[in-house]
Design a protein around this motif. Sequence first.
Motif, short mmCIF file in Angstrom:
data_model
loop_
_atom_site.label_atom_id
_atom_site.label_comp_id
_atom_site.label_asym_id
_atom_site.label_seq_id
_atom_site.Cartn_x
_atom_site.Cartn_y
_atom_site.Cartn_z
N LEU A 150 35.93 127.22 17.44
CA LEU A 150 35.16 126.46 18.43
C LEU A 150 36.00 125.34 19.04
CD1 LEU A 150 31.67 126.30 16.67
CD2 LEU A 150 32.36 127.77 18.59
N ARG A 151 36.80 124.67 18.23
CA ARG A 151 37.69 123.62 18.75
C ARG A 151 38.74 124.24 19.68
NH1 ARG A 151 37.29 121.94 13.39
NH2 ARG A 151 39.32 122.86 12.88
N ALA A 152 39.31 125.37 19.26
CA ALA A 152 40.33 126.03 20.08
C ALA A 152 39.73 126.55 21.39
CB ALA A 152 40.98 127.17 19.29
N ALA A 153 38.52 127.10 21.31
CA ALA A 153 37.86 127.62 22.51
C ALA A 153 37.57 126.49 23.50
CB ALA A 153 36.57 128.34 22.12
N GLN A 154 37.14 125.35 22.98
CA GLN A 154 36.86 124.21 23.84
C GLN A 154 38.13 123.76 24.56
OE1 GLN A 154 35.46 120.68 21.83
NE2 GLN A 154 34.46 119.92 23.68
N LYS A 155 39.25 123.74 23.85
CA LYS A 155 40.53 123.35 24.47
C LYS A 155 40.91 124.32 25.59
CE LYS A 155 42.62 121.18 20.43
NZ LYS A 155 43.65 121.35 19.38
N GLU A 156 40.52 125.59 25.44
CA GLU A 156 40.85 126.61 26.44
C GLU A 156 39.82 126.66 27.56
OE1 GLU A 156 43.61 128.37 26.64
OE2 GLU A 156 44.43 127.65 24.75
N GLY A 157 38.78 125.82 27.49
CA GLY A 157 37.76 125.79 28.54
C GLY A 157 36.75 126.92 28.44
N ILE A 158 36.57 127.45 27.26
CA ILE A 158 35.63 128.56 27.05
C ILE A 158 34.29 128.00 26.60
CG2 ILE A 158 35.18 130.62 25.65
CD1 ILE A 158 38.34 130.75 25.39
N CYS A 159 33.23 128.48 27.21
CA CYS A 159 31.88 128.06 26.83
C CYS A 159 31.36 128.98 25.73
CB CYS A 159 30.95 128.13 28.05
SG CYS A 159 29.24 127.73 27.63
#
Length: 166
Positions: A150-159
């Motif tokens: 979830l942290r990595a996805a947030q950094k990549e701009g993924i909802c």
Amino acid sequence: MVFAIEEINNSTELLPGIRLGYQIYDSCAAVPIAVHAAFQLLNGLDPVFDTGDNCSQSGMVMAIVGESGSTHSISISRVIGSFDIPLVSHFSTCACLSDKQMYPTFFRTIPSDQFQADALAKLVKHFGWTWIGAVCSDSDYGNNGIAAFLRAAQKEGICVEYSECL
């Protein structure tokens, strides 16, 4: 492991003047058994299998090799950490074990799950998926893995619309 220890002990070049001993425990994939074995190793009541003349500190545990599961390693590390006894795992991948404040004597021979979480987030981004759901197992491995993702996805701009641990 036994083969490697015997090779080291029989070599005059690898660790001259030092003889390694070992004890092998089977946790049966159960955390209580793994913790019990760790306590047995710490209290020194069990005999060391190899007590040859070259053992300078017979019966004293210098390190623990194993556990294969992150949950087991977390539990054992909490027990042995204050005794400054290293735990080396070949399969515990939880990124949480990289926290040297919590697990100062834990080491691994495999990368942490943080690399997997980062790679999954990059894969999702590569395919242009911007709105996803995430599912994990309800365990230390799953809960910490999903948190890292979830942290990595947030950094990549993924909802991430939802995440669920089952």
